[in-house]
Enzyme design. Structure first.
Site, PDB file in Angstrom:
ATOM      1  N   HIS A  60       0.645  -1.189  -0.242  1.00 30.80           N
ATOM      2  CA  HIS A  60      -0.174  -0.044   0.117  1.00 30.80           C
ATOM      3  C   HIS A  60       0.829   1.367   0.058  1.00 30.80           C
ATOM      4  CE1 HIS A  60       0.294   0.053   4.394  1.00 30.80           C
ATOM      5  NE2 HIS A  60       0.281   1.419   4.352  1.00 30.80           N
ATOM      6  N   ASP A  86       0.079  -7.628   1.884  1.00 34.11           N
ATOM      7  CA  ASP A  86       0.545  -6.037   1.800  1.00 34.11           C
ATOM      8  C   ASP A  86       2.188  -5.995   1.980  1.00 34.11           C
ATOM      9  OD1 ASP A  86       0.451  -3.656   1.562  1.00 34.11           O
ATOM     10  OD2 ASP A  86      -0.174  -3.066   3.699  1.00 34.11           O
ATOM     11  N   SER A  91       3.996   2.865   8.016  1.00 36.89           N
ATOM     12  CA  SER A  91       3.691   1.822   7.104  1.00 36.89           C
ATOM     13  C   SER A  91       4.728   1.460   6.458  1.00 36.89           C
ATOM     14  CB  SER A  91       2.734   2.356   6.175  1.00 36.89           C
ATOM     15  OG  SER A  91       1.529   2.411   6.735  1.00 36.89           O
TER      16      SER A  91
END
Length: 231
Positions: free
Chosen positions: A48, A92, A185
């Site tokens: 992502h 992911d 992230s």
């Protein structure tokens, strides 16, 4: 719905300078995600975090100041997992090939891939330059660290009914207060010297009964090795 857990550590501490030598910052004019150096020419991050152009910044501690140990290397290839689902955030994970190999030293070093999956209760180290506040925002210049345990599959699934796949683990504290957050992230969760998680998503940051959710790296060792070999 999952919200990108994309920028910072809440409830942690400032890491000792250059003590997380595998931590990288992904930069597209500014820091936007973390990543982990797994060999001299490859970084693993979250799918992502994908952007078409990425500069990988290694050897960083204060991302706003040139301190002398940094290496800035552009991405030559950016490969997201073929089964990444942007809605559920299943799979992911993303690999970045550097345009030239990093110079490995005490401040820029690789982290091992898992030899087996991590058991519940295993203590891990999470790091990143993400938001340090659970409400509002405050982005740190200095790399932040947090020690947190892998949670059981049952407590992970009960925190997020119907949203946890076999490719996800929860790491953190059901009581809240300590978590990864926006800007973290793609960054590392390292347990016993092995990369077991990638910062992926969560509901808010550091909320009670909403621990951070991480890509379960042990499921992807074959994919990582095959992708590196083919590229």
């Amino acid at each position: 719905f999952p919200t990108d857990d994309d920028d910072k550590i809440v409830g942690g501490y400032t890491c000792a300078a250059n003590s997380i030598p595998y931590q990288v910052s992904l930069n597209s004019g500014s820091h936007f995600c973390g990543g982990s150096l797994i060999n001299s020419q490859w970084v693993v991050s979250a799918a992502h975090c994908y952007k078409s152009r990425i500069q990988v910044r290694l050897g960083e501690h204060n991302i706003d100041v040139l301190e002398g140990n940094e290496q800035f290397i552009n991405a030559a290839k950016i490969i997201t997992h073929p089964n990444f689902n942007g809605n559920t955030l299943d799979n992911d994970i993303m690999l970045i090939k550097l345009s030239s190999p990093a110079t490995l030293n005490s401040r820029v070093a690789t982290v091992s891939l898992p030899r087996s999956c991590a058991a519940a209760g295993t203590e891990c180290l999470i790091s990143g330059w993400g938001n340090t506040k659970s409400s509002g925002s405050s982005y740190p210049s200095l790399l932040q660290c947090l020690k947190a345990p892998v949670l059981s599959d049952s407590s992970c699934k009960s925190s997020y009914p119907g949203q946890i796949t076999g490719n996800m683990i929860c790491v953190g504290f059901l009581e809240g207060g300590k978590d990864s957050c926006q800007g973290d992230s793609g960054g590392p969760v390292v347990c016993n010297g092995q990369l077991q998680g990638i910062v992926s998503w969560g509901y808010g940051c550091a909320q009670k009964n909403k621990p951070g959710v991480y890509t379960k790296v042990c499921n992807y060792v074959n994919w990582i090795q095959q992708t590196i070999a083919a590229n």
